[in-house]
Write an enzyme that holds these catalytic residues in place. Structure first.
Site, short mmCIF file in Angstrom:
data_model
loop_
_atom_site.label_atom_id
_atom_site.label_comp_id
_atom_site.label_asym_id
_atom_site.label_seq_id
_atom_site.Cartn_x
_atom_site.Cartn_y
_atom_site.Cartn_z
N GLU A 1 0.62 -1.14 -0.04
CA GLU A 1 -0.13 -0.10 0.13
C GLU A 1 0.82 1.31 -0.22
O GLU A 1 0.56 2.18 -0.72
CB GLU A 1 -0.98 -0.24 0.94
CG GLU A 1 -2.23 -0.92 1.00
CD GLU A 1 -1.78 -2.49 1.41
OE1 GLU A 1 -0.59 -2.65 1.90
OE2 GLU A 1 -2.60 -3.12 1.27
N HIS B 1 -9.84 -5.44 10.16
CA HIS B 1 -10.16 -5.08 8.79
C HIS B 1 -11.54 -4.24 8.89
O HIS B 1 -12.21 -4.20 7.95
CB HIS B 1 -10.87 -6.37 8.03
CG HIS B 1 -9.52 -6.97 7.40
ND1 HIS B 1 -8.74 -8.06 8.34
CD2 HIS B 1 -9.11 -7.48 6.26
CE1 HIS B 1 -8.00 -8.47 7.49
NE2 HIS B 1 -8.00 -8.33 6.23
#
Lengths: 334, 338
Positions: A69, A138
């Site tokens: 990322e 998450h």
């Protein structure tokens, strides 16, 4: 009036992306599994076939990235500095934590550090908040973290028409924009302009989704849908609630929020993020500072429980604000 | 003008005179920065390029200036000067004035000049390396033949995001040259104490990338190696990883006032024997390209120029207080007030 079509939030979002990619060759999409795999939440379904070739090692317009990322957020930022307009998908906003140094220390500050010489037109988007039993790592709500940062704009639309129009506004904006999508919204349906390519929803404008005179329910993203449900329940008890959909956290349309509070004299701010220090606290503080004389009750907050998101479904549901939690706060306000 | 080298690239004696003048000016400029810092004109963190002049000179004199992109970390004054950024504007930025390259908002670590291809000027070790690859992505996306010089220090060569970037640069065939300015110290930590394998040149290998180590203390050799690598990257549209050996005579930054914490005076003396400016000076005299007197004249001129640059920069006012909100966004200001 343009022709309207019923679309899911997911479909409306993709419609916005596709129209901007067709309008401007400089717009490209990058992220993990967005191409051949069609996107983890299927927002990008069919796009590699539309804008590239499935068999290519890589497609520059629909770029499948490695699971890195920070690296791809930085590459997108560099590309934006050189004049491209990247749309970066984070598979979930929880993973954008790995890219925070890029987004906060680089992307958000470029324009200021160059005193306006370099622009950084880029959209970071993806699902944030709880989906269903994805547990602690998450389920982060990241919108408040980003709305803390000067140099970013942060959007959290709650309806298909808004996500469609705000996606388009975000791409056309010359500043870095975070588009926050709650996974619980992807399947909801709503009417969206079918063939009006010029349609956009402005950044920095809240919307009144239901008018009322007794209390303001202020929220954004999926919590706005909860607030609409609560308003209907309250109507049965003779309480006329106004639903303020904040839509844009940064910039924040305090004018619309304050006008509502000055009319109803009561406010409950609802947000899914951890209650302590979440963005709803900022909204509540501002109402308290600027509308004190108009208030008949303290500004109340309903936020997520201050715990890492647990896995068990009953515990998870306990953490996320629901209609009962908002109703309880409303009762405290009278 | 006769060429001094028969092999590619041809470097004329005029080129060498230019390199000497530029390198001398950089050194004198950096000395003025130190003077400005000690006088309280410059603050914060300030990092000079003293000792490393041949490195940036060799690379930047090998690109198409104003077309190719250059990006580096916070030791960034030399790169801007070599690309043609107005020296007074660079100095004004270093002392936080309105006439600086970023109007006084960036400081020493954040010099930018995109018109001349310079994209900064970044303060997080390794953090700008993906941005440089992103510049290369834009070039590739638009089918241009630009290359990117993506400079970093040896300290950055341990950062995770650098390796994420190498992987993607190779995966997407980006025309990006990753240049490790190995001056042997990551701040105050010696190379062998921060790198498990101090042979940093190997670190592009796992990414299927051409890699090598070159000498950055000899501007002629640096210029040749840089041109060869730049031409290869432009031609082949692939990234390249280069470790360039150099040495930082100064401390890490202006606030580093005790170099004995991490190295000896004897070591510094040995390193000074490799001084790239003295080396070029000697070469020019031995090859009858410049006389001792001619070189002394250039030394005096560059010293006077650097002094004048600081004096001129001091004439620039401080930024107006109402500029504090300017250019956070292109089209709005954040909420104002405390």
């Amino acid at each position: 009036m343009p022709n309207m079509i019923e679309l899911s939030y997911r479909e409306a979002l993709q419609k916005g992306i596709v129209e901007e990619m067709e309008r401007d060759q400089n717009v490209f999409l990058m992220g993990e599994d967005i191409g051949r795999y069609q996107g983890t939440f299927k927002v990008t379904r069919g796009l590699v076939e539309k804008f590239g070739q499935r068999d290519n090692r890589y497609n520059l317009r629909i770029l499948d990235t490695p699971i890195t990322e920070a690296g791809f957020a930085g590459i997108a930022t560099g590309a934006a500095m050189a004049g491209l307009r990247p749309i970066v998908e984070f598979m979930t906003m929880s993973f954008s934590i790995l890219a925070l140094d890029q987004i906060i220390n680089h992307t958000a500050k470029i324009h200021y550090m160059t005193n306006g010489v370099v622009k950084c037109p880029i959209v970071f988007r993806g699902p944030g908040g709880a989906a269903k039993q994805l547990s602690a790592q998450h389920s982060h709500s990241m919108e408040g973290w980003y709305a803390h940062v000067p140099g970013l704009k942060v959007l959290a639309p709650s309806t298909p028409a808004d996500v469609y129009g705000m996606m388009k506004s975000a791409v056309r904006d010359d500043n870095p924009v975070i588009l926050y999508e709650n996974p619980g919204l992807y399947a909801i349906k709503g009417m969206v302009p079918e063939d009006d390519a010029a349609f956009t929803v402005p950044i920095g404008k809240a919307a009144i989704l239901r008018e009322g005179k007794d209390i303001s329910l202020v929220g954004y993203s999926r919590m706005t849908q909860i607030n609409l449900e609560v308003a209907e329940l309250l109507a049965k008890d003779g309480i006329d609630a106004e639903v303020v959909d904040v839509r844009s956290l940064l910039p924040l349309d305090t004018e619309t929020i304050y006008a509502s509070v000055k009319k109803t004299h009561r406010a409950v701010v609802v947000y899914e993020d951890w209650r302590s220090g979440g963005f709803g606290a900022e909204i509540a503080a501002r109402i308290g500072e600027d509308c004190f004389d108009d208030l008949d009750a303290p500004v109340l907050r309903v936020g997520g429980l201050n715990v890492p998101m647990p896995y068990a479904r009953n515990l998870e549901l306990q953490c996320i604000p629901d209609a009962d939690d908002v109703l309880a706060a409303v009762r405290k306000a009278f | 003008m006769s060429n001094l080298t028969e092999e590619f690239p041809s470097i004329s004696s005029n080129d060498l005179k230019q390199y000497l003048r530029e390198m001398l000016f950089i050194r004198r400029f950096e000395e003025q920065c130190n003077i400005a810092y000690r006088a309280g004109l410059a603050g914060g963190y300030m990092h000079t390029y003293i000792g490393m002049e041949a490195l940036a000179s060799g690379w930047i004199n090998s690109i198409r200036k104003g077309y190719d992109y250059v990006i580096t970390a916070y030791r960034d004054h030399a790169h801007a000067l070599l690309l043609g950024t107005d020296a007074v504007a660079v100095m004004a930025e270093i002392i936080g004035r309105k006439g600086g390259t970023a109007g006084g908002k960036g400081g020493s670590m954040h010099i930018y000049d995109p018109e001349n291809g310079f994209y900064g000027g970044w303060g997080i070790v390794g953090g700008h390396v993906p941005l440089g690859a992103g510049l290369a992505y834009a070039a590739r996306y638009r089918n241009e033949d630009r290359v990117v010089l993506n400079f970093m220090g040896d300290g950055a060569a341990n950062q995770g995001v650098v390796y994420e970037t190498l992987n993607m640069a190779s995966l997407y065939d980006l025309p990006c040259i990753f240049i490790v300015e190995n001056n042997e110290f990551a701040m105050g930590t010696r190379l062998e104490y921060h790198a498990a394998d101090p042979e940093l040149w190997k670190r592009g290998q796992p990414y299927n990338m051409k890699c090598e180590r070159v000498d950055g203390m000899d501007v002629i050799q640096m210029r040749k190696d840089a041109q060869r690598i730049i031409d290869w990257v432009r031609e082949n549209q692939k990234p390249y990883w280069v470790e360039v050996m150099t040495y930082r005579y100064a401390g890490h930054g202006a606030a580093d006032n005790d170099r004995q914490l991490y190295r000896t005076k004897e070591e510094e003396e040995v390193a000074w024997a490799r001084d790239p400016i003295a080396r070029l000076r000697k070469y020019l005299i031995e090859n009858n390209i410049m006389s001792e007197e001619a070189i002394e004249a250039v030394e005096a001129e560059t010293e006077a120029e650097a002094l004048a640059v600081l004096e001129k920069a001091k004439e620039s006012p401080f930024p107006d207080t109402d500029e504090v909100y300017d250019n956070i966004y292109t089209d709005m200001t954040p909420e104002k007030g405390h």
